[in-house]
Design a protein around this motif. Sequence first.
Motif, short mmCIF file in Angstrom:
data_model
loop_
_atom_site.label_atom_id
_atom_site.label_comp_id
_atom_site.label_asym_id
_atom_site.label_seq_id
_atom_site.Cartn_x
_atom_site.Cartn_y
_atom_site.Cartn_z
N THR A 212 45.33 49.13 75.74
CA THR A 212 44.34 50.09 75.25
C THR A 212 44.15 50.00 73.74
O THR A 212 43.14 50.47 73.22
CB THR A 212 44.75 51.54 75.58
N LEU A 213 45.11 49.42 73.04
CA LEU A 213 45.13 49.53 71.58
C LEU A 213 43.96 48.84 70.90
O LEU A 213 43.44 49.33 69.89
CB LEU A 213 46.45 48.99 71.03
N SER A 214 43.53 47.68 71.41
CA SER A 214 42.40 47.00 70.78
C SER A 214 41.15 47.87 70.81
O SER A 214 40.34 47.85 69.87
CB SER A 214 42.12 45.67 71.48
N PHE A 215 40.99 48.65 71.89
CA PHE A 215 39.83 49.54 72.00
C PHE A 215 40.03 50.78 71.12
O PHE A 215 39.08 51.24 70.48
CB PHE A 215 39.61 49.94 73.46
N LEU A 216 41.24 51.30 71.07
CA LEU A 216 41.53 52.46 70.23
C LEU A 216 41.30 52.14 68.76
O LEU A 216 40.59 52.85 68.05
CB LEU A 216 42.96 52.93 70.46
N TYR A 217 41.90 51.05 68.30
CA TYR A 217 41.72 50.65 66.91
C TYR A 217 40.28 50.23 66.63
O TYR A 217 39.76 50.43 65.53
CB TYR A 217 42.67 49.50 66.56
N GLY A 218 39.64 49.64 67.64
CA GLY A 218 38.26 49.21 67.48
C GLY A 218 37.28 50.36 67.27
O GLY A 218 36.20 50.17 66.71
N GLU A 219 37.66 51.54 67.71
CA GLU A 219 36.82 52.72 67.49
C GLU A 219 37.27 53.50 66.26
O GLU A 219 36.75 54.59 65.98
CB GLU A 219 36.85 53.64 68.72
N GLY A 220 38.22 52.94 65.51
CA GLY A 220 38.70 53.60 64.30
C GLY A 220 39.78 54.63 64.55
O GLY A 220 40.09 55.43 63.67
N GLY A 221 40.36 54.62 65.76
CA GLY A 221 41.39 55.59 66.10
C GLY A 221 42.79 55.05 65.94
O GLY A 221 43.01 53.92 65.50
N ASP A 222 43.77 55.87 66.29
CA ASP A 222 45.18 55.48 66.25
C ASP A 222 45.97 56.43 67.14
O ASP A 222 45.47 57.49 67.55
CB ASP A 222 45.73 55.53 64.82
N LEU A 223 47.20 56.04 67.45
CA LEU A 223 48.05 56.89 68.28
C LEU A 223 48.46 58.15 67.52
O LEU A 223 48.30 59.27 68.00
CB LEU A 223 49.30 56.11 68.71
N VAL A 305 39.08 39.62 69.53
CA VAL A 305 38.77 40.72 70.46
C VAL A 305 37.45 41.37 70.04
O VAL A 305 37.27 41.68 68.85
CB VAL A 305 39.91 41.76 70.45
N PRO A 306 36.53 41.58 70.96
CA PRO A 306 35.26 42.20 70.60
C PRO A 306 35.46 43.54 69.89
O PRO A 306 36.29 44.36 70.28
CB PRO A 306 34.57 42.38 71.95
N ALA A 307 34.66 43.74 68.86
CA ALA A 307 34.80 44.93 68.02
C ALA A 307 34.14 46.14 68.66
O ALA A 307 33.15 46.03 69.39
CB ALA A 307 34.17 44.67 66.65
N GLY A 308 34.70 47.29 68.36
CA GLY A 308 34.08 48.55 68.73
C GLY A 308 33.23 49.06 67.58
O GLY A 308 32.94 48.32 66.64
N SER A 309 32.88 50.33 67.62
CA SER A 309 32.03 50.90 66.57
C SER A 309 32.75 50.98 65.23
O SER A 309 32.11 51.06 64.18
CB SER A 309 31.56 52.30 66.97
N GLY A 310 34.09 50.91 65.26
CA GLY A 310 34.85 50.97 64.02
C GLY A 310 35.31 49.62 63.53
O GLY A 310 36.02 49.52 62.52
#
Length: 432
Positions: A212-223, A305-310
């Motif tokens: 899940t982390l690549s998607f979490l970080y890709g949206e600018g988030g974190d644990l 890894v494809p980037a998210g909005s972040g």
Amino acid sequence: MRRGIAASALVAALAVSMAACGSSGDSSNNSAPAAGASVDPAKVSGTVTWWDTSDAKAEAPTYQKVIEGFQAKYPNVKVKYVNVPFADAQNKIKNAFSTGTDAPDVIRSEVAWTPELASLHYLAPLDGTIALDKADDFLPNPVAATKYEGKTYAVPQVTDTMALFYNKKMFADAGITKPPATVEELKAAAAQIKAKSGKTGLYLRGDDAYWTLSFLYGEGGDLVDANAKTVTIDNAAGVKAFKTMKDLVDSGAAKTSVTDGWANMMSSFQSGDTAMMINGPWALATVNKGGDAFADKANLGIAVVPAGSGGQGAPQGGHSYAVYAGSKSISASELFVQYMASAETQATLTKELGVLPTRKSVFAQPDVASIESVKFFKDAIDKAHQRPWIPEGGTLFAPLVTEYTAMLSGKETPEQAAKNTGDAYRKNLGWK
């Protein structure tokens, strides 16, 4: 690897009382040298038990050959090699260290385990010892994961991050000329592949929260925000990451399974049933030996890894060598770690297994730098997103995988999955 957050005072107390306990070592030089002290390797003897968590089929034979080289060079040190399945390793290591019974002298520690094991006083500090040879040669990101409260408790073995693995032929057959750079481009590529071949674009591993982390970080988030001691998994960026993963499956761009994820993912990708998967350098040995769609190794493509909005946000992973504080063969263990983490050994492992070294000098070697996976992953490693290097870091995944699988199974909405994960973190960590 992903276990619940729990570290009792009793376990910590047991760790402190283990000075006389230890593994089966019989070193005649069983105390660590003072910081900065030199050790004559010729005078080091003993037995070192190493618990290795690498893949038993694809990787372990190479490590065993390397050990043969160590024993030829240092015949007074006997190495007992034990391959421990990764899924069971963290619990087995903690149990062995807490009692001192049949405990290993050296472990292959996943980067998130090191701070926790050090906080429990299970690991020997390595600053100033022969284990930490040529410390300035290590890449800064892997080094960061070996520290706890200002001391070094491990030596970087391999480093990694996530990447997009893709089937070049399936891309070409679908008229796709380049790998997707964003999640939206991934969905578009998946649609083209489905229209051309009837196959699915992406296999999304659904039983391991690390994916899940690549998607979490890709949206600018974190644990979590470790500095502020706050939970961030369920903020707006975190919720968006959960929605992104659910949408990939619901839209048909990806398929998943919440059980046997590794086996299903690798089988689906290697057989050509799916065109893409997100994975790390540890998967290269299996893919390259798997035949089927990749009998021609040139058919494997690797991209960011494809980037998210972040932006692009693949996580930093890897493993290190750590020495048990209760070992009866401390000096022999440190000598073993020095050899296993040396530039020569790292170069051998990279050439044989495709894993990424942790030394700058190894990346600079022409015969290593020319390897396709190294050429790509070196830049990715330098940009990898640091995980929270806190004692509880490795245990943050248990609540996350529970909610992740519940969401993918349709039992929870993305909003519920994010909130439940955040609530579990706040309860277990005592943070806001």
